[in-house]
Scaffold this motif. Structure first.
Motif, mmCIF file in Angstrom:
data_model
loop_
_atom_site.group_PDB
_atom_site.id
_atom_site.type_symbol
_atom_site.label_atom_id
_atom_site.label_comp_id
_atom_site.label_asym_id
_atom_site.label_seq_id
_atom_site.Cartn_x
_atom_site.Cartn_y
_atom_site.Cartn_z
ATOM 1 N N PHE A 348 0.748 -1.150 -0.018
ATOM 2 C CA PHE A 348 0.028 0.007 0.095
ATOM 3 C C PHE A 348 0.805 1.392 -0.036
ATOM 4 C CE2 PHE A 348 -2.832 3.165 2.139
ATOM 5 C CZ PHE A 348 -3.714 3.347 1.271
ATOM 6 N N THR A 349 1.890 1.207 0.868
ATOM 7 C CA THR A 349 2.677 2.390 0.649
ATOM 8 C C THR A 349 3.482 2.539 -0.438
ATOM 9 O OG1 THR A 349 3.374 1.677 3.067
ATOM 10 C CG2 THR A 349 5.114 3.168 1.882
ATOM 11 N N ALA A 350 3.866 1.376 -1.025
ATOM 12 C CA ALA A 350 4.850 1.499 -2.197
ATOM 13 C C ALA A 350 4.071 1.492 -3.560
ATOM 14 C CB ALA A 350 5.896 0.385 -2.056
ATOM 15 N N GLY A 351 2.763 1.121 -3.251
ATOM 16 C CA GLY A 351 1.965 0.700 -4.540
ATOM 17 C C GLY A 351 2.240 1.977 -5.797
ATOM 18 N N PRO A 352 2.176 3.195 -5.416
ATOM 19 C CA PRO A 352 2.415 4.165 -6.411
ATOM 20 C C PRO A 352 3.834 4.206 -7.076
ATOM 21 C CG PRO A 352 1.300 5.099 -4.520
ATOM 22 C CD PRO A 352 1.797 4.022 -4.245
ATOM 23 N N ILE A 353 4.814 3.982 -6.355
ATOM 24 C CA ILE A 353 6.216 4.156 -6.997
ATOM 25 C C ILE A 353 6.297 2.718 -7.720
ATOM 26 C CG2 ILE A 353 7.611 3.173 -4.945
ATOM 27 C CD1 ILE A 353 8.837 5.824 -7.222
ATOM 28 N N SER A 354 5.645 1.782 -7.224
ATOM 29 C CA SER A 354 5.939 0.555 -8.063
ATOM 30 C C SER A 354 5.552 0.595 -9.351
ATOM 31 C CB SER A 354 5.485 -0.580 -7.081
ATOM 32 O OG SER A 354 5.758 -1.766 -7.358
ATOM 33 N N ALA A 355 4.138 1.308 -9.279
ATOM 34 C CA ALA A 355 3.565 1.486 -10.694
ATOM 35 C C ALA A 355 4.191 2.395 -11.600
ATOM 36 C CB ALA A 355 2.007 1.873 -10.353
ATOM 37 N N LEU A 356 4.672 3.363 -10.938
ATOM 38 C CA LEU A 356 5.451 4.441 -11.854
ATOM 39 C C LEU A 356 6.844 3.831 -12.526
ATOM 40 C CD1 LEU A 356 5.765 7.328 -12.735
ATOM 41 C CD2 LEU A 356 6.851 7.993 -10.917
ATOM 42 N N LEU A 357 7.458 3.164 -11.743
ATOM 43 C CA LEU A 357 8.763 2.416 -11.980
ATOM 44 C C LEU A 357 8.500 1.529 -13.143
ATOM 45 C CD1 LEU A 357 10.440 1.750 -8.614
ATOM 46 C CD2 LEU A 357 11.297 3.502 -10.227
ATOM 47 N N THR A 358 7.464 0.654 -13.118
ATOM 48 C CA THR A 358 7.133 -0.242 -14.140
ATOM 49 C C THR A 358 6.538 0.375 -15.549
ATOM 50 O OG1 THR A 358 6.376 -1.809 -12.329
ATOM 51 C CG2 THR A 358 5.681 -2.451 -14.530
ATOM 52 N N ALA A 359 5.655 1.455 -15.103
ATOM 53 C CA ALA A 359 5.448 2.334 -16.288
ATOM 54 C C ALA A 359 6.680 2.934 -17.026
ATOM 55 C CB ALA A 359 4.572 3.195 -16.005
ATOM 56 N N GLU A 360 7.624 3.482 -16.111
ATOM 57 C CA GLU A 360 8.653 4.171 -16.876
ATOM 58 C C GLU A 360 9.676 3.146 -17.667
ATOM 59 O OE1 GLU A 360 9.641 7.690 -13.491
ATOM 60 O OE2 GLU A 360 10.453 5.711 -13.282
ATOM 61 N N LEU A 361 9.742 1.625 -17.074
ATOM 62 C CA LEU A 361 10.502 0.602 -17.979
ATOM 63 C C LEU A 361 9.758 0.247 -19.117
ATOM 64 C CD1 LEU A 361 11.275 -1.721 -14.776
ATOM 65 C CD2 LEU A 361 12.948 -0.270 -16.082
ATOM 66 N N ILE A 362 8.463 0.115 -19.169
ATOM 67 C CA ILE A 362 7.648 -0.081 -20.256
ATOM 68 C C ILE A 362 7.693 1.067 -21.388
ATOM 69 C CG2 ILE A 362 5.303 -0.117 -21.109
ATOM 70 C CD1 ILE A 362 4.778 -2.184 -19.058
ATOM 71 N N LEU A 363 7.844 2.374 -20.859
ATOM 72 C CA LEU A 363 7.850 3.530 -21.712
ATOM 73 C C LEU A 363 9.466 3.691 -22.342
ATOM 74 C CD1 LEU A 363 5.853 5.649 -19.559
ATOM 75 C CD2 LEU A 363 4.928 4.909 -22.029
ATOM 76 N N GLY A 364 10.452 2.914 -21.606
ATOM 77 C CA GLY A 364 11.878 3.120 -22.112
ATOM 78 C C GLY A 364 12.311 4.217 -21.638
ATOM 79 N N ARG A 365 11.755 4.765 -20.362
ATOM 80 C CA ARG A 365 12.283 5.923 -19.761
ATOM 81 C C ARG A 365 13.409 5.328 -18.718
ATOM 82 N NH1 ARG A 365 6.479 9.226 -19.102
ATOM 83 N NH2 ARG A 365 6.327 9.715 -21.398
ATOM 84 N N LYS A 366 14.146 6.353 -18.148
ATOM 85 C CA LYS A 366 14.991 6.058 -17.104
ATOM 86 C C LYS A 366 14.164 5.833 -15.800
ATOM 87 C CE LYS A 366 19.459 7.985 -15.177
ATOM 88 N NZ LYS A 366 18.920 7.952 -13.665
ATOM 89 N N PRO A 367 14.135 4.792 -15.097
ATOM 90 C CA PRO A 367 13.540 4.622 -13.824
ATOM 91 C C PRO A 367 13.853 5.739 -13.065
ATOM 92 C CG PRO A 367 14.259 2.623 -14.394
ATOM 93 C CD PRO A 367 15.013 3.773 -15.400
ATOM 94 N N SER A 368 12.809 6.453 -12.351
ATOM 95 C CA SER A 368 12.869 7.639 -11.274
ATOM 96 C C SER A 368 13.823 7.248 -10.120
ATOM 97 C CB SER A 368 11.695 7.582 -10.591
ATOM 98 O OG SER A 368 10.682 7.899 -11.403
ATOM 99 N N ILE A 369 14.185 5.982 -9.771
ATOM 100 C CA ILE A 369 15.030 5.396 -8.931
ATOM 101 C C ILE A 369 15.618 4.222 -9.200
ATOM 102 C CG2 ILE A 369 14.507 6.460 -6.813
ATOM 103 C CD1 ILE A 369 13.157 4.096 -6.107
ATOM 104 N N ASP A 370 16.985 3.873 -9.097
ATOM 105 C CA ASP A 370 17.576 2.681 -9.691
ATOM 106 C C ASP A 370 17.158 1.467 -8.700
ATOM 107 O OD1 ASP A 370 19.530 0.869 -10.615
ATOM 108 O OD2 ASP A 370 21.110 1.684 -9.304
ATOM 109 N N ILE A 371 16.552 0.791 -9.752
ATOM 110 C CA ILE A 371 15.894 -0.666 -8.988
ATOM 111 C C ILE A 371 16.460 -1.830 -9.282
ATOM 112 C CG2 ILE A 371 13.367 0.101 -9.355
ATOM 113 C CD1 ILE A 371 13.174 -1.668 -11.680
ATOM 114 N N GLU A 372 17.806 -1.858 -9.737
ATOM 115 C CA GLU A 372 18.808 -2.840 -10.052
ATOM 116 C C GLU A 372 19.199 -3.275 -8.684
ATOM 117 O OE1 GLU A 372 20.692 -4.006 -12.819
ATOM 118 O OE2 GLU A 372 18.894 -3.477 -13.912
#
Ligand SMILES: Cc1cc2nc3c(=O)[nH]c(=O)nc-3n(C[C@H](O)[C@H](O)[C@H](O)COP(=O)(O)OP(=O)(O)OC[C@H]3O[C@@H](n4cnc5c(N)ncnc54)[C@H](O)[C@@H]3O)c2cc1C
Length: 379
Positions: A348-372
């Motif tokens: 619940f806490t992390a849902g928004p950032i988890s979704a944003l990061l996934t969208a960024e990956l799909i859009l071919g954008r640099k993720p807002s934070i380094d998820i490696e």
């Protein structure tokens, strides 16, 4: 009937609906399918805590090495609180998000020492938790029991309303053109020349890419493609009190036992903290009375003023979990186009950032934070 889309999202909890929003906002052709109603599982049944502190019970039971391994996830959660802060204005609805700060209280010197060691790890990862003396605790939260000898305060923690967030993301996604199907269960999934094909009762869906946002069922979805992910469902329970006069100003935890406690905007208090419910032989869930008693005892020991509040409902629900508590986010290396978006235990806490990061990956954008370093998909 065959439907087509660019991105098929499986799961209409917070993570799936937020992913649909971030992708549709960027103009992607999104179709989300949900087996039940939206928000019918963990996202709508959770305790609404916005967490940043490392869970104390796990710090004690799994140990400091577990905490050090988990801690790189904390900046991601901090980034999510920043998103939460702006979501109400961005999505056009009050999600009852507030950063009240969170306090963990300790009754013994041993507990306080563990809190101190945990706080040191949090501080190393950018979480500004501060130790509190008994006097500081009393002045900050006079409603806490005088038995507590100190604690720690994390100013960025808080709460939001789990009954509002998912549907608000879904409505915003629809405004941007996303399609959402409820009572639509994915029964089978296979790869095709052009991407993926999902089989539902109502027909097939062909998609170039798939996001697996099925929460506790993410492992089952992944197994449809022959992939083994260590994701499980664990039965928990939460209780809510009748509305009472303003009393609990912070998100409260206890080092003396598992507890999360907060007072919502309507005056009710949500009481949880990871107490298990019972899973019945037929797969259904039932309340565990021992968990309920222990949970309430821990709450009243921390906040004696709760003693006279009546509990009006306790409910069980399955939480999505992994053993090391790390999330699984990203494209599966050996299955191009198949993305997992699963944040365990505190999704619940992390849902928004988890979704944003996934969208960024799909859009071919640099993720807002380094998820490696964060996602367990990367080893
Ligand atoms: C009792 C409890 C208390 C909690 N308290 C907190 C808290 O205070 N703070 C916090 O940060 N986190 C908390 N959590 C954890 C948090 O709720 C979850 O981690 C988060 O909601 C997960 O969101 P999700 O969208 O990934 O999963 P879910 O909300 O579970 O959504 C997944 C969806 O996928 C759907 N689905 C599954 N299989 C299929 C299929 N085959 N086809 C189509 N759809 C499918 C399901 O029906 C479900 O709706 C709590 C969880 C529980 C259970």
């Amino acid at each position: 009937m065959i439907k087509t889309c660019d991105v098929l999202i499986i799961g209409g909890g917070l993570v799936g609906c937020a992913s649909a929003y971030y992708l549709a906002r960027a103009g992607v052709d999104v179709l989300l399918v949900e087996a039940n109603d939206l928000n019918a599982r963990a996202s709508g049944a959770n305790a609404g805590s916005i967490h940043l502190q490392i869970p104390h019970h796990e710090f004690v039971t799994l140990g400091e090495s577990w905490a050090n391994n988990f801690a790189p996830v904390l900046p991601m959660m901090l980034q999510s609180t920043r998103l939460w802060k702006q979501l109400g204005a961005e999505l056009g609805r009050d999600l009852e998000f507030s950063q009240t700060g969170g306090i963990i209280v300790a009754r013994t010197v041993e507990q306080l020492d563990l809190v101190r060691r945990k706080t040191e790890i949090e501080n190393k990862h950018g979480i500004g938790t501060q130790m509190l003396t008994a006097a500081e605790l009393k002045s900050m939260a006079p409603y806490i029991s005088c038995d507590m000898i100190g604690g720690a305060y994390c100013p960025d923690e808080g709460k939001a309303n789990p009954l509002l967030a998912t549907s608000t993301f879904a409505d915003a996604a629809k405004r941007h053109g996303a399609r959402i199907m409820i009572h639509a269960t994915v029964m089978a999934l296979k790869t095709t020349a052009g991407g993926f094909e999902a089989k539902l009762h109502s027909g097939q869906i062909r998609a170039h890419r798939v996001i697996n946002a099925a929460g506790a069922d993410s492992g089952r979805i992944a197994s449809m493609l022959g992939l083994s992910l260590q994701i499980d469902g664990f039965p928990l329970q939460v209780s809510v009190s009748e509305p009472i006069e303003p009393l609990v100003r912070h998100l409260i935890y206890s080092a003396a036992g598992k507890l999360t406690l907060k007072q919502m905007k309507n005056g009710t208090c949500l009481i949880g903290g990871g107490w298990s419910s019972r899973q019945l032989p037929d797969g259904g869930l039932a309340i565990d009375p021992d968990s309920l008693t222990s949970n309430l005892e821990t709450a009243i020991a921390a906040v004696p003023g709760l003693q006279s509040a009546r509990i009006v409902r306790t409910w069980p629900a399955i939480v999505n979990g992994t053993t090391d508590w790390r999330p699984l986010i990203g494209e599966v290396p050996r299955l191009p186009g198949f993305y997992v978006n699963m944040f365990p235990w505190m999704g619940f806490t992390a849902g928004p950032i988890s979704a944003l990061l996934t969208a960024e990956l799909i859009l071919g954008r640099k993720p807002s934070i380094d998820i490696e370093r964060i996602s367990a998909l990367n080893g």
